[in-house]
Design an enzyme around this catalytic site. Structure first.
Site, PDB file in Angstrom:
ATOM      1  N   ASP A  86       0.801  -1.222   0.000  1.00  0.00           N
ATOM      2  CA  ASP A  86       0.000   0.000   0.000  1.00  0.00           C
ATOM      3  C   ASP A  86       0.841   1.283   0.000  1.00  0.00           C
ATOM      4  OD1 ASP A  86       0.953  -0.118   2.571  1.00  0.00           O
ATOM      5  OD2 ASP A  86      -0.991   0.127   3.547  1.00  0.00           O
ATOM      6  N   GLU A  87       2.046   1.195  -0.517  1.00  0.00           N
ATOM      7  CA  GLU A  87       2.900   2.372  -0.616  1.00  0.00           C
ATOM      8  C   GLU A  87       3.661   2.348  -1.928  1.00  0.00           C
ATOM      9  OE1 GLU A  87       5.627   2.993   2.578  1.00  0.00           O
ATOM     10  OE2 GLU A  87       4.134   2.561   4.097  1.00  0.00           O
TER      11      GLU A  87
END
Length: 131
Positions: free
Chosen positions: A32-33
Site C-alpha cells: 500500500d505504498e
C-alpha cells in the site's frame, strides 16, 4: 476495499497503474505504498508539488476499483508525503492521514527545520549484521 488480501492486492495494483500517469517509473514499497518522482510531471504540466499531490489524491478518490465481486468501489483515500527524498516523504505521508498531504520544500533549511522537530525514533535507523 473490504477484508481480504486478494482484494487488497487487486486494488493495490490498480492504484499503482494510476500512479504511472504521474511517474512511469514508480517504486513500489509494499502493498500500500509507492514512491513517485513527480519532478517531470510538475514541469510538463506547470504545477507545484502541492497541486500534483492534490491530483494524485483526487485520482485515487475518484477512481472506480475492481475488487473482483459486485460493482467497482470508489472513494479510497490516499495520503501523500512530498519531500526531497524518500525517507522524509515517508514521514510526511504519515502526518495528515487519511487523505491529506504534507510537504517539506526542497531546501536545506526547510529539511533541517522539519527534521529538528521530529522525535529521534523517526529519523534514526539501525542496522545490525551478524557474521
Amino acid at each position: 476495499v473490504g477484508h481480504g488480501f486478494d482484494k487488497y492486492t487487486m486494488v493495490s495494483r490498480q492504484c499503482k497503474e494510476l500512479f504511472k500517469a504521474f511517474d512511469p517509473h514508480i517504486q513500489a514499497a509494499g502493498i500500500d505504498e509507492a514512491y513517485l518522482d513527480i519532478t517531470d510531471y510538475m514541469v510538463q504540466h506547470t504545477l507545484t508539488a502541492e497541486e500534483v499531490g492534490d491530483r494524485i489524491r483526487t485520482s485515487i478518490r475518484e477512481a472506480a476499483f475492481d475488487v473482483g465481486v459486485g460493482e467497482p468501489k470508489g472513494g479510497l483515500t490516499c495520503s501523500c508525503g512530498i519531500a526531497p527524498n524518500k525517507r522524509i516523504a515517508k514521514i510526511c505521508s504519515d502526518i495528515n492521514k487519511p487523505d491529506g498531504q504534507y510537504i517539506v520544500p526542497p531546501s536545506r533549511n526547510a529539511l533541517l527545520d522539519f527534521v529538528s522537530t521530529l522525535p529521534v525514533r523517526k529519523v534514526v535507523s539501525l542496522r545490525v549484521s551478524f557474521l
